[in-house]
Design a protein around this motif. Structure first.
Motif, short mmCIF file in Angstrom:
data_model
loop_
_atom_site.label_atom_id
_atom_site.label_comp_id
_atom_site.label_asym_id
_atom_site.label_seq_id
_atom_site.Cartn_x
_atom_site.Cartn_y
_atom_site.Cartn_z
N LYS A 94 -11.90 -17.47 -44.36
CA LYS A 94 -12.07 -16.72 -43.12
C LYS A 94 -10.70 -16.49 -42.47
O LYS A 94 -9.74 -17.22 -42.75
N ASP A 95 -10.64 -15.50 -41.59
CA ASP A 95 -9.39 -15.26 -40.87
C ASP A 95 -9.35 -16.08 -39.59
O ASP A 95 -10.23 -16.90 -39.34
N GLY A 96 -8.33 -15.87 -38.76
CA GLY A 96 -8.17 -16.64 -37.54
C GLY A 96 -9.29 -16.45 -36.55
O GLY A 96 -9.52 -17.31 -35.69
N GLN A 97 -10.00 -15.33 -36.64
CA GLN A 97 -11.11 -15.05 -35.73
C GLN A 97 -12.45 -15.55 -36.28
O GLN A 97 -13.50 -15.35 -35.68
N GLY A 98 -12.40 -16.17 -37.46
CA GLY A 98 -13.63 -16.70 -38.04
C GLY A 98 -14.42 -15.70 -38.86
O GLY A 98 -15.53 -15.99 -39.30
N GLU A 99 -13.85 -14.51 -39.08
CA GLU A 99 -14.55 -13.49 -39.87
C GLU A 99 -14.34 -13.77 -41.37
O GLU A 99 -13.25 -14.14 -41.80
N VAL A 100 -15.41 -13.57 -42.12
CA VAL A 100 -15.36 -13.83 -43.56
C VAL A 100 -14.50 -12.79 -44.25
O VAL A 100 -14.68 -11.58 -44.07
N LYS A 101 -13.55 -13.25 -45.07
CA LYS A 101 -12.67 -12.36 -45.81
C LYS A 101 -12.91 -12.43 -47.32
O LYS A 101 -12.79 -11.44 -48.02
N LYS A 102 -13.21 -13.63 -47.80
CA LYS A 102 -13.45 -13.80 -49.23
C LYS A 102 -14.72 -14.62 -49.44
O LYS A 102 -15.08 -15.48 -48.64
N LEU A 103 -15.41 -14.32 -50.56
CA LEU A 103 -16.65 -15.00 -50.92
C LEU A 103 -16.47 -15.79 -52.21
O LEU A 103 -15.76 -15.36 -53.11
N LEU A 104 -17.13 -16.92 -52.30
CA LEU A 104 -17.21 -17.67 -53.55
C LEU A 104 -18.57 -17.34 -54.15
O LEU A 104 -19.60 -17.55 -53.53
N CYS A 105 -18.55 -16.77 -55.36
CA CYS A 105 -19.78 -16.27 -55.98
C CYS A 105 -20.07 -16.98 -57.31
O CYS A 105 -19.15 -17.30 -58.06
N VAL A 106 -21.36 -17.17 -57.58
CA VAL A 106 -21.80 -17.76 -58.84
C VAL A 106 -22.97 -16.95 -59.38
O VAL A 106 -23.98 -16.77 -58.68
#
Length: 238
Positions: free
Chosen positions: A133-145
């Protein structure tokens, strides 16, 4: 004095040896974890919400036929369009939309994908969760399976159940896209009520109800009332 220097040297030698042992243990641990990640029977990858896959394990490369370097050279949608069945492209797209507006624990779906040298698609079930997440808590990257279900489904019933659950989730997202009033109209349509009955119950004009019904069918992609009611029931609409 010589004894003190000798003792100091012995301490330094002992500390260096201890550090060497720690480094050796860390190397062994990293090698073990790397082997686990690459040999686990599932496609594991990290996906940036804007640019697409930025890392993947060896299983992902072997299952789909694209190396990480090849994947990185393509845009996110270009890669998805090469491996995912055209009818299932909404799964990765819905995942991105989901995490752009909601920070849930995980998101999953069932979809078809294929190896770049094969024509036949295989069924996968996948999960994703926020990873960076970035400094504002927004999701930037996902861990996927993603797990290839094709060789692991022992009965047709299992596959049918999995696909039904996926359809329910997909239709549920469509229902959520409706306005509150459209959901009210849809619920009454599912109860078999006519436009006039719905208009009376909701204190609307028949014209307004018919407009809502037309918009609902366009939003959900159904061609008639029977399909509309079926989709709503599959989505679990009360």
């Amino acid at each position: 004095m010589e004894n003190m220097m000798s003792e100091s040297t012995e301490v330094e030698v002992a500390e260096i040896e201890a550090l060497r042992q720690q480094v050796g243990m860390l190397k062994e641990k990293c090698a073990f974890l790397e082997r686990v990640v690459n040999e686990v029977p599932a496609n594991i990858y990290v996906s940036d919400l804007k640019t697409g896959v930025v890392w993947c394990n060896q299983t992902n490369e072997e299952t789909l036929g694209y190396t990480l370097e090849e994947i990185r050279q393509m845009s996110a949608m270009e890669y998805m369009e090469k491996i995912v069945h055209p009818d299932d492209l909404n799964i990765p797209q819905d995942s991105i939309v989901h995490y752009q507006s909601y920070d849930g624990a995980e998101y999953g779906g069932v979809f078809r994908a294929k190896h770049k040298l094969e024509q036949e698609y295989r069924w996968f079930i996948g999960w994703a969760k926020p990873f960076i997440k970035d400094g504002q808590g927004e999701v930037k990257k996902l861990l996927c399976v993603d797990v290839d279900m094709s060789p692991r489904m022992t009965t047709e019933k299992q596959l049918v159940t999995a696909l039904q659950e996926n359809l329910k989730k997909k239709n549920g997202l469509l229902i959520k896209s409706l306005s509150k009033r459209e959901k009210e109209v849809l619920q009454l349509v599912c109860k078999g009520k006519s436009s006039k009955n719905i208009a009376d119950e909701l204190c609307l004009s028949v014209h307004t109800v018919n407009t809502h019904r037309k918009n609902i069918q366009a939003r959900l992609g159904t061609g008639n009332v029977a399909d509309l009611v079926l989709l709503a029931k599959e989505a679990g609409l009360d």
